[in-house]
Write a protein that holds these residues in place. Structure first.
Motif, PDB file in Angstrom:
ATOM      1  N   ARG A 123       0.870  -1.272  -0.105  1.00  0.00           N
ATOM      2  CA  ARG A 123      -0.053   0.016   0.144  1.00  0.00           C
ATOM      3  C   ARG A 123       0.754   1.131  -0.255  1.00  0.00           C
ATOM      4  O   ARG A 123       0.677   2.102  -0.792  1.00  0.00           O
ATOM      5  N   ASP A 124       1.658   1.480   1.087  1.00  0.00           N
ATOM      6  CA  ASP A 124       2.339   2.569   1.129  1.00  0.00           C
ATOM      7  C   ASP A 124       3.609   2.678   0.006  1.00  0.00           C
ATOM      8  O   ASP A 124       3.632   3.794  -0.783  1.00  0.00           O
ATOM      9  N   VAL A 125       4.423   1.732  -0.153  1.00  0.00           N
ATOM     10  CA  VAL A 125       5.682   1.965  -1.047  1.00  0.00           C
ATOM     11  C   VAL A 125       4.968   1.995  -2.531  1.00  0.00           C
ATOM     12  O   VAL A 125       5.202   2.556  -3.485  1.00  0.00           O
ATOM     13  N   GLY A 126       4.062   0.788  -2.693  1.00  0.00           N
ATOM     14  CA  GLY A 126       3.643   0.508  -3.905  1.00  0.00           C
ATOM     15  C   GLY A 126       2.568   1.161  -4.623  1.00  0.00           C
ATOM     16  O   GLY A 126       2.061   1.490  -5.663  1.00  0.00           O
ATOM     17  N   GLY A 127       1.753   1.787  -3.629  1.00  0.00           N
ATOM     18  CA  GLY A 127       0.375   2.614  -3.908  1.00  0.00           C
ATOM     19  C   GLY A 127      -0.611   1.837  -4.589  1.00  0.00           C
ATOM     20  O   GLY A 127      -1.510   2.208  -5.146  1.00  0.00           O
ATOM     21  N   ARG A 128      -0.529   0.423  -3.930  1.00  0.00           N
ATOM     22  CA  ARG A 128      -1.471  -0.524  -4.558  1.00  0.00           C
ATOM     23  C   ARG A 128      -2.805  -0.553  -3.991  1.00  0.00           C
ATOM     24  O   ARG A 128      -2.797  -0.292  -2.665  1.00  0.00           O
TER      25      ARG A 128
END
Length: 466
Positions: free
Chosen positions: A89-94
């Motif tokens: 979620r945070d790094v990948g923005g998924r």
């Protein structure tokens, strides 16, 4: 219940992965090499998680073996939840995979004693979840520039998650130590002592040294920043206190004499009827211990393990010494008097190998004192890394200039007099989660952790070595 017997290293080649890192510093790696190294570190952590959870059947996975610990299945899904939150979620923005379980696996919302009553993922569902998270995390690793944001620079967030998983692997190993039944974990014995007749202690001259770090890429916030600390002259034990030496304290009535104990320690000892280290039992004129389901004599030459801060403090008083401060411990471990600089590890700046220290759950027990002469510090102190976490007398406090990163709950909420600092890692710790600057902390009553200690004392001008 039928237990599944499996060697700890069935799922992972510890010999290949136990060096803990690349030959060159992370900062010097190309982005391609950094990605490859990071993937290897994540794979090593997952191999250990799988080995520890596959070692028992599903009934054992969901069981709470002690109110001090979570069910193993909670740890497994918690590992996946943290990886999803930070990497996917945070790094990948998924898109979130399972936002519905965030609260279930929030360690601050649910104390360990109550976790079995939660609607947790079952073993099959937990395994499937962590596998799906890992596939997405690796895709994020492949596609994300390892620069720019603080959490992505030098793959910090990935290193943080690898350390988090390995820390839970050590927690799961402690749960295995508390479980009842036949042994399910097996590993070779550690190497024998290579050097004998070591001096009892090493004198460390007074002076300043650099404590902490501002340059270690995967160092956590409480290790930062580097700062100069003046330490008065002191003497520190050359090795951790052994089982034989600790048995002398027990057999001399140390647990029955309040002179050696702090008020809090004596009250806790008395309330709980503590008469020896956890898992020790007197039988046939000698001390025995239970270790991962094996009942065996307490080895005379191994560092004592499963003692609380209170017990360590009482032994030190009985021996006419004290516990070292955190700064003293780190100076003994890192300071090189020939150069005046602080090393990454006692032996130098190279990452640990199996010849330096007992790490990575390779042996499932401390090694005899004198087993790792290649791991000796510049000052001549042995086995500061691995074998047993070592209690210090210091409260867990922030360093001057501390900045919480990437979230307050990792360190900041624990600062204060309630927690004591432990240093050096244990046989259950992985190299990725142990450095000369790494700081662990726990309540002074804790005995299920793989903790031991060494003693220190003040010295004065005119003493030998000062």
């Amino acid at each position: 219940m039928t237990s599944v017997h499996r060697d700890v290293d069935d799922r992972i080649d510890f010999r290949e992965s136990s060096d803990g890192g690349p030959r060159r510093p992370l900062r010097e790696l190309s982005e391609q090499d950094l990605r490859a190294h990071t993937a290897e570190v994540l794979d090593r952590a997952r191999g250990r998680s799988v080995a520890l959870t596959d070692a028992v059947d599903d009934e054992d996975l969901v069981k709470q073996h002690s109110k001090l610990m979570s069910p193993l299945v909670w740890d497994l899904a918690h590992i996946g939840s943290q990886e999803e939150i930070w990497l996917v979620r945070d790094v990948g923005g998924r898109e979130p995979l399972r936002p519905d379980i965030d609260d279930l696996y929030d360690a601050f919302q649910h104390p360990r004693a109550t976790r079995p009553s939660l609607p947790l993922l079952g073993p099959s569902e937990a395994r499937g979840y962590v596998e799906e998270v890992r596939r997405k995390a690796f895709d994020v690793l492949e596609r994300t520039p390892l620069s720019g944001r603080d959490v992505t620079r030098t793959a910090f967030a990935f290193g943080m998650i690898a350390q988090h998983e390995q820390q839970h692997c050590e927690t799961m190993l402690a749960t295995h130590q508390l479980r009842k039944g036949d042994p399910v974990l097996h590993a070779p014995a550690p190497p024998p002592a290579q050097v004998r007749d070591l001096p009892d202690e090493v004198v460390v001259p007074a002076g300043s040294f650099v404590m902490g770090t501002s340059v270690e890429p995967w160092a956590l916030d409480n290790e930062r920043p580097a700062h100069e600390v003046f330490v008065d002259a002191f003497a520190i034990d050359t090795t951790p206190v052994t089982g034989a030496r600790y048995a002398e304290f027990v057999d001399d009535g140390g647990y029955a004499d309040p002179r050696w104990w702090s008020d809090d320690g004596w009250a806790y000892r008395s309330e709980h009827g503590i008469v020896a280290p956890r898992f020790w039992r007197r039988e046939g004129g000698r001390w025995w211990r239970t270790r991962f389901g094996v009942y065996e004599p307490v080895p005379d030459d191994e560092p004592v393990v499963h003692v609380s801060y209170h017990e360590a403090e009482a032994f030190a008083a009985w021996a006419g010494k004290r516990l070292p401060t955190e700064a003293e411990w780190e100076k003994a471990a890192r300071y090189d008097p020939a150069t005046g600089r602080s090393r990454r590890y006692p032996w130098g700046d190279d990452d640990p190998t199996p010849e330096h220290a007992n790490l990575g759950q390779r042996h499932l027990r401390p090694a005899p004192v004198g087993a790792y002469p290649r791991g000796v510090s510049a000052l001549g102190v042995h086995q500061l890394i691995g074998d047993v976490w070592e209690w210090t007398s210091s409260d867990f406090r922030p360093y001057p200039g501390f900045v919480a990163f990437p979230y307050r709950e990792y360190s900041e909420v624990f600062f204060g007099p309630e927690y004591k600092v432990l240093r050096g890692g244990s046989f259950g710790s992985d190299p990725v989660a142990v450095r000369g600057t790494f700081r662990n902390w726990d309540l002074p009553i804790r005995r299920q952790i793989f903790a031991g200690f060494r003693c220190a004392r003040d010295v004065h001008p005119g003493d030998a070595g000062v």
